[in-house]
Design a protein around this motif. Structure first.
Motif, PDB file in Angstrom:
ATOM      1  N   PHE A   1      -4.649 -16.239  -4.015  1.00 54.65           N
ATOM      2  CA  PHE A   1      -3.417 -15.961  -4.732  1.00 54.65           C
ATOM      3  C   PHE A   1      -3.067 -16.950  -5.124  1.00 54.65           C
ATOM      4  O   PHE A   1      -1.226 -16.933  -4.898  1.00 54.65           O
ATOM      5  N   LYS A   2      -3.226 -17.335  -6.501  1.00 55.77           N
ATOM      6  CA  LYS A   2      -2.991 -18.409  -7.414  1.00 55.77           C
ATOM      7  C   LYS A   2      -2.101 -17.756  -7.961  1.00 55.77           C
ATOM      8  O   LYS A   2      -0.770 -18.778  -8.149  1.00 55.77           O
ATOM      9  N   LYS A   3      -1.800 -17.131  -8.690  1.00 60.48           N
ATOM     10  CA  LYS A   3      -1.496 -16.407  -9.543  1.00 60.48           C
ATOM     11  C   LYS A   3       0.476 -15.731  -8.532  1.00 60.48           C
ATOM     12  O   LYS A   3       0.741 -15.312  -9.520  1.00 60.48           O
ATOM     13  N   GLY A   4      -0.014 -14.937  -7.433  1.00 57.46           N
ATOM     14  CA  GLY A   4       1.057 -14.689  -7.526  1.00 57.46           C
ATOM     15  C   GLY A   4       0.674 -14.118  -5.628  1.00 57.46           C
ATOM     16  O   GLY A   4      -0.281 -13.798  -5.333  1.00 57.46           O
ATOM     17  N   ASP A   5       1.956 -13.388  -5.375  1.00 52.97           N
ATOM     18  CA  ASP A   5       1.999 -13.475  -4.094  1.00 52.97           C
ATOM     19  C   ASP A   5       1.403 -11.694  -3.844  1.00 52.97           C
ATOM     20  O   ASP A   5       2.226 -10.692  -4.232  1.00 52.97           O
ATOM     21  N   ILE A   6       0.517 -11.440  -3.073  1.00 55.92           N
ATOM     22  CA  ILE A   6       0.207 -10.098  -2.470  1.00 55.92           C
ATOM     23  C   ILE A   6       1.334  -8.955  -1.540  1.00 55.92           C
ATOM     24  O   ILE A   6       1.434  -7.921  -2.061  1.00 55.92           O
ATOM     25  N   ASN A   7       2.484  -9.394  -1.225  1.00 60.59           N
ATOM     26  CA  ASN A   7       3.518  -8.985  -0.725  1.00 60.59           C
ATOM     27  C   ASN A   7       4.779  -9.012  -1.921  1.00 60.59           C
ATOM     28  O   ASN A   7       5.330  -8.195  -2.053  1.00 60.59           O
ATOM     29  N   SER A   8       4.112  -8.996  -3.056  1.00 62.97           N
ATOM     30  CA  SER A   8       4.912  -8.475  -4.577  1.00 62.97           C
ATOM     31  C   SER A   8       4.205  -7.409  -4.489  1.00 62.97           C
ATOM     32  O   SER A   8       5.278  -6.316  -5.080  1.00 62.97           O
ATOM     33  N   LEU A   9       3.368  -6.821  -4.273  1.00 58.77           N
ATOM     34  CA  LEU A   9       2.929  -5.386  -4.922  1.00 58.77           C
ATOM     35  C   LEU A   9       3.450  -4.657  -4.531  1.00 58.77           C
ATOM     36  O   LEU A   9       4.507  -4.195  -2.943  1.00 58.77           O
ATOM     37  N   ASP A  10       3.846  -3.242  -4.518  1.00 61.15           N
ATOM     38  CA  ASP A  10       5.249  -2.186  -3.836  1.00 61.15           C
ATOM     39  C   ASP A  10       4.062  -1.154  -3.645  1.00 61.15           C
ATOM     40  O   ASP A  10       2.797  -1.761  -3.666  1.00 61.15           O
ATOM     41  N   ASP A  11       5.250  -0.570  -2.481  1.00 64.95           N
ATOM     42  CA  ASP A  11       3.902   0.997  -2.099  1.00 64.95           C
ATOM     43  C   ASP A  11       3.170   1.753  -2.543  1.00 64.95           C
ATOM     44  O   ASP A  11       1.677   1.759  -2.196  1.00 64.95           O
ATOM     45  N   GLU A  12       3.342   1.592  -3.761  1.00 66.83           N
ATOM     46  CA  GLU A  12       2.641   2.915  -4.671  1.00 66.83           C
ATOM     47  C   GLU A  12       1.639   2.228  -5.283  1.00 66.83           C
ATOM     48  O   GLU A  12       0.077   2.622  -4.857  1.00 66.83           O
ATOM     49  N   THR A  13       1.377   1.034  -5.146  1.00 72.32           N
ATOM     50  CA  THR A  13       0.568   0.030  -4.974  1.00 72.32           C
ATOM     51  C   THR A  13      -0.637  -0.407  -4.348  1.00 72.32           C
ATOM     52  O   THR A  13      -2.234   0.064  -4.871  1.00 72.32           O
ATOM     53  N   ILE A  14      -0.123  -0.548  -3.341  1.00 70.42           N
ATOM     54  CA  ILE A  14      -0.980  -0.237  -1.915  1.00 70.42           C
ATOM     55  C   ILE A  14      -1.466   0.134  -1.379  1.00 70.42           C
ATOM     56  O   ILE A  14      -2.822   0.877  -1.522  1.00 70.42           O
ATOM     57  N   ILE A  15      -1.183   2.684  -2.238  1.00 74.45           N
ATOM     58  CA  ILE A  15      -2.019   3.013  -2.014  1.00 74.45           C
ATOM     59  C   ILE A  15      -2.806   3.019  -2.789  1.00 74.45           C
ATOM     60  O   ILE A  15      -3.452   3.871  -2.391  1.00 74.45           O
ATOM     61  N   THR A  16      -2.765   2.832  -3.501  1.00 71.97           N
ATOM     62  CA  THR A  16      -3.611   2.904  -4.950  1.00 71.97           C
ATOM     63  C   THR A  16      -4.669   2.388  -4.766  1.00 71.97           C
ATOM     64  O   THR A  16      -6.178   2.181  -4.747  1.00 71.97           O
ATOM     65  N   ILE A  17      -4.227   0.854  -4.281  1.00 66.51           N
ATOM     66  CA  ILE A  17      -5.913   0.238  -3.611  1.00 66.51           C
ATOM     67  C   ILE A  17      -6.097   0.570  -2.950  1.00 66.51           C
ATOM     68  O   ILE A  17      -7.496   0.541  -2.287  1.00 66.51           O
ATOM     69  N   GLN A  18      -5.863   1.026  -1.747  1.00 66.46           N
ATOM     70  CA  GLN A  18      -6.837   1.902  -0.137  1.00 66.46           C
ATOM     71  C   GLN A  18      -7.133   2.845  -1.181  1.00 66.46           C
ATOM     72  O   GLN A  18      -8.123   2.957  -0.241  1.00 66.46           O
ATOM     73  N   LYS A  19      -6.908   3.500  -1.328  1.00 66.79           N
ATOM     74  CA  LYS A  19      -7.607   4.965  -2.193  1.00 66.79           C
ATOM     75  C   LYS A  19      -8.328   4.238  -3.662  1.00 66.79           C
ATOM     76  O   LYS A  19      -9.609   4.940  -2.928  1.00 66.79           O
ATOM     77  N   PHE A  20      -8.678   3.499  -4.262  1.00 67.69           N
ATOM     78  CA  PHE A  20      -9.914   2.870  -4.673  1.00 67.69           C
ATOM     79  C   PHE A  20     -10.429   2.622  -4.378  1.00 67.69           C
ATOM     80  O   PHE A  20     -11.987   2.770  -4.037  1.00 67.69           O
ATOM     81  N   PHE A  21     -10.230   1.630  -2.788  1.00 72.76           N
ATOM     82  CA  PHE A  21     -10.785   0.803  -1.709  1.00 72.76           C
ATOM     83  C   PHE A  21     -12.195   2.280  -1.170  1.00 72.76           C
ATOM     84  O   PHE A  21     -12.783   2.511  -0.784  1.00 72.76           O
ATOM     85  N   GLU A  22     -11.842   3.337  -0.757  1.00 66.74           N
ATOM     86  CA  GLU A  22     -11.593   4.536  -0.180  1.00 66.74           C
ATOM     87  C   GLU A  22     -12.780   5.624  -0.590  1.00 66.74           C
ATOM     88  O   GLU A  22     -13.751   5.707  -0.387  1.00 66.74           O
ATOM     89  N   ASN A  23     -12.762   4.937  -1.980  1.00 69.96           N
ATOM     90  CA  ASN A  23     -13.735   5.709  -3.009  1.00 69.96           C
ATOM     91  C   ASN A  23     -14.880   5.127  -3.415  1.00 69.96           C
ATOM     92  O   ASN A  23     -15.330   5.438  -4.481  1.00 69.96           O
ATOM     93  N   ASP A  24     -15.160   3.639  -3.368  1.00 65.51           N
ATOM     94  CA  ASP A  24     -15.963   2.279  -3.417  1.00 65.51           C
ATOM     95  C   ASP A  24     -16.465   2.539  -4.345  1.00 65.51           C
ATOM     96  O   ASP A  24     -17.085   2.683  -5.081  1.00 65.51           O
TER      97      ASP A  24
END
Length: 361
Positions: A280-303
């Motif tokens: 993460f050279k451009k930004g910190d992973i912890n800067s992502l909000d909860d909605e974004t994290i949920i989006t990422i998880q659902k995106f991964f869950e659906n391959d």
């Protein structure tokens, strides 16, 4: 038999104390005595008023004192009379009986032997020699389960597990501390993996219903030689630790199903921090909000399927694409590309591992 060792102690102490005394077990059976035993009503009163502290007590004209192990009260010594000599005799007898019991357990008790194995207190040669002396089969499939409860139910949980695994010659229940109990179980026949899964599920269901506590079970791999029981124990512990970080939704955690979490758990924290800073050279992973994290998880869950992920998120496909673009601008990783998605997935797990504050350097 341990009763013979107790009788030797009583015989020796008879010369020093001209009193009537002896030892009974938790069920009220007089194991040894100087000859004149208390009547049954008195023995029953001993059991009913079993002293739970370390001091002596007076009951029905006798001085009594309990002897316990880690989990429960095992024996009670009694001395007729309530004078100073009776008290001195009772305390001396209790010390002698405790020492004999400890020696006996170390030498003859199978559960103590298995406890020494999981703590690596025995050399391989001594281990096999001792197994032969105790008539324990060294070459049968065994699996170690580490049981963790969310509250102090040690005695209750230990009693429940002891009833679940009554074969004291082959299955062993060992208390570690107030929250952790180890079960070492033998398995036979075919489909041993299925048997292991069923055992773990039964432990969860039974303890949960009888102790009303939340239970987690770490499961080591099945080993075919007693030499490797300690490894299975360590694996069960690791399964609980790794599961606490990466798989909080499951109550049963298998060492051989930990996946990449097991690898990350073994990495030094400094190396993990370096990895995150490089990814993460451009930004910190912890800067992502909860909605974004949920989006990422659902995106991964659906391959990485945009259409299916957007449907499950109840958003328009273009909305999900916009969110993915936003993630790319923040982190520099395009999750629609497989290689970058893998890196991001690993980075999320590494970050979660660091947040758990592992005690490593």
């Amino acid at each position: 038999m341990i009763s013979e060792a107790f009788q030797n102690i009583v015989n020796q102490m008879t010369d020093a104390f001209n009193l009537n005394f002896g030892v009974i077990d938790y069920n009220g059976l007089v194991l040894v005595s100087t000859g004149r035993e208390p009547v049954q009503e008195v023995v029953d009163s001993f059991i009913y008023s079993w002293p739970t502290n370390e001091d002596v007590a007076i009951q029905s004209g006798y001085i009594i004192k309990s002897i316990s192990n880690e989990h429960k009260y095992e024996y009670l010594v009694y001395v007729e009379g309530v004078n100073n000599d009776s008290v001195a005799c009772c305390k001396a007898l209790a010390v002698a009986i405790s020492n004999v019991r400890f020696y006996y357990n170390e030498k003859y008790d199978k559960a103590t032997f298995m406890k020494n194995i999981i703590f690596d207190n025995l050399m391989s040669f001594d281990l096999h020699q001792k197994a032969r002396e105790l008539q324990i089969n060294a070459e049968v499939p065994r699996c170690v389960f580490t049981v963790k409860t969310d509250k102090d139910t040690e005695n209750e949980s230990f009693d429940v597990l002891s009833r679940m695994f009554p074969k004291k010659d082959s299955d062993f229940v060992i208390s570690m501390d107030k929250e952790n109990i180890v079960v070492i179980k033998e398995f036979f026949g075919t489909n041993i993996d299925k048997q292991v899964e069923k055992t773990a599920a039964t432990i969860i269901d039974t303890l949960g219903s009888e102790t009303m506590s939340k239970v987690s079970v770490g499961v080591g791999t099945v080993v075919n030689n007693i030499d490797n029981v300690a490894n299975s124990f360590k694996e069960a512990q690791v399964a609980l630790e790794v599961g606490k970080v990466f798989d909080t939704e499951n109550d049963i955690l298998y060492y051989n199903k930990l996946g990449i979490g097991r690898l990350i758990y073994q990495l030094p924290t400094k190396l993990c921090e370096m990895f995150l800073s490089e990814v993460f050279k451009k930004g910190d992973i912890n800067s992502l909000d909860d909605e974004t994290i949920i989006t990422i998880q659902k995106f991964f869950e659906n391959d990485l399927n945009v259409s299916e992920a957007s449907r499950q998120l109840f958003v328009h496909r273009n909305t999900l694409v916009y969110r993915l673009e936003k993630i790319y601008k923040i982190t520099g990783l395009d999750l629609r590309k497989f290689d970058q998605a893998i890196v991001f997935k690993v980075a999320m797990m590494v970050n979660k591992y660091l947040i758990s504050n592992p005690m490593k350097i």
